[in-house]
Write an enzyme that holds these catalytic residues in place. Structure first.
Site, PDB file in Angstrom:
ATOM      1  N   TYR A 274      -0.389  -2.877  -4.797  1.00  7.02           N
ATOM      2  CA  TYR A 274       0.431  -2.096  -5.122  1.00  7.02           C
ATOM      3  C   TYR A 274       1.892  -2.562  -5.743  1.00  7.02           C
ATOM      4  CZ  TYR A 274      -2.731   1.283  -2.764  1.00  7.02           C
ATOM      5  OH  TYR A 274      -3.812   2.011  -2.419  1.00  7.02           O
TER       6      TYR A 274
ATOM      7  N   HIS B 118      -9.624  -4.203   0.777  1.00  4.84           N
ATOM      8  CA  HIS B 118      -9.516  -3.327  -0.372  1.00  4.84           C
ATOM      9  C   HIS B 118     -10.812  -3.092  -1.206  1.00  4.84           C
ATOM     10  CE1 HIS B 118      -5.802  -1.958  -3.017  1.00  4.84           C
ATOM     11  NE2 HIS B 118      -6.723  -0.891  -3.037  1.00  4.84           N
TER      12      HIS B 118
END
EC number: 1.1.1.-
Length: 275
Positions: A51, A107
């Protein structure tokens, strides 16, 4: 109003059932968003290396008046770092200005490069050292999870997956539950509610309870036993998304929302993509 609910994970640690997601938020946006979230009552923040806003999260936490032990901070091991989980975690901790993480998630499995089992072994070691309290995964299918368990004997405590009324993943959710893996929903509002908020059942429930469609969908996640992390940087929406503790959906209402499932995946397929 009832208190926000807490979930006990299979490793004995606990986490808030509702948190703030910060996907796509800039470092500047995330500082203001977390300030508002903590003011409203959130205590769980979900970020990720990918992010590119861990520094902003760190600044917001540093400035916060909430004690560290009251917070639950999650970040994620990115695909390119699966062969270097220790270094990646240390980089994340430095940006977050933290000594430890509450939850570290892998992730994506990225089966094409097939490093996820070794990455998981590295994460197990980090947990044993106390650098992370709990470890889990994102976007893992049943066969990925089974392989982790078979090869390491250590199941993830969390599997964070795309889950919303159009993509309910009931088989995976049930498998997770059978193996005491807590399911956590990302994109819980189906990326802004498109195709969800205008559904008749959602509108009717919003009218019945005096709530917004987003609040109805968040309550659906909570009442299905899911951990949920709606993303927003808008102060009014951050507050709105947390104002869901004064009502519950009944079994029949949950059943009506269950009928909305289309298996409609909005994000990447975990078997085909690395995010």
């Amino acid at each position: 109003m009832a208190n926000p609910t807490i979930i006990r994970l299979q490793d004995g640690n606990v986490m808030p059932q509702l948190g703030l997601g910060v996907w796509k938020a800039s470092n500047e946006e995330v500082i203001a968003a977390i300030h508002k979230a903590l003011e409203v009552g959130y205590r769980s923040i979900d970020t990720a290396t990918a992010y590119q806003n861990e520094e902003g999260v760190g600044k917001a936490l540093k400035a916060a008046s909430v004690a560290r032990e009251e917070l639950f901070i999650t970040t994620k091991l990115w695909n390119d770092d699966q062969k270097r989980p220790r270094e990646a975690l240390q980089e994340s901790l430095k940006k977050l200005q933290l000594d430890y993480l509450d939850l570290y998630l892998m992730h994506w499995p990225v089966p094409a490069i097939d490093h996820y089992v070794d990455a998981w072994k590295g994460m197990i070691a980090l947990q044993k050292e106390g650098l992370v309290k709990s470890i889990g995964v994102c976007n893992f299918q049943i066969h990925h999870l089974q392989r982790l368990i078979d090869e390491t004997g250590v199941p993830p405590v969390i599997n964070q997956i795309e889950l919303h009324p159009l993509m309910q993943q009931r088989q995976l959710h049930a498998w997770n539950a059978t193996h005491k893996i807590q399911t956590e929903s990302w994109s819980p509002l189906a990326q802004g509610g498109e195709g969800v908020f205008d559904q008749k059942v959602i509108r009717e429930l919003a009218d019945k309870y005096g709530k917004t469609p987003a609040q109805i969908v968040i309550r659906w996640h909570l009442d299905c036993g899911l951990v949920v992390i709606p993303k927003s940087v808008t102060p009014s929406r951050i507050a709105e998304n947390f104002a869901v503790w004064d009502f519950r959906l009944d079994k029949d209402e949950l059943g009506e929302i269950a009928k909305l499932d289309q298996g409609k995946r909005l994000g990447p397929d975990p078997d085909q993509s690395g995010g």
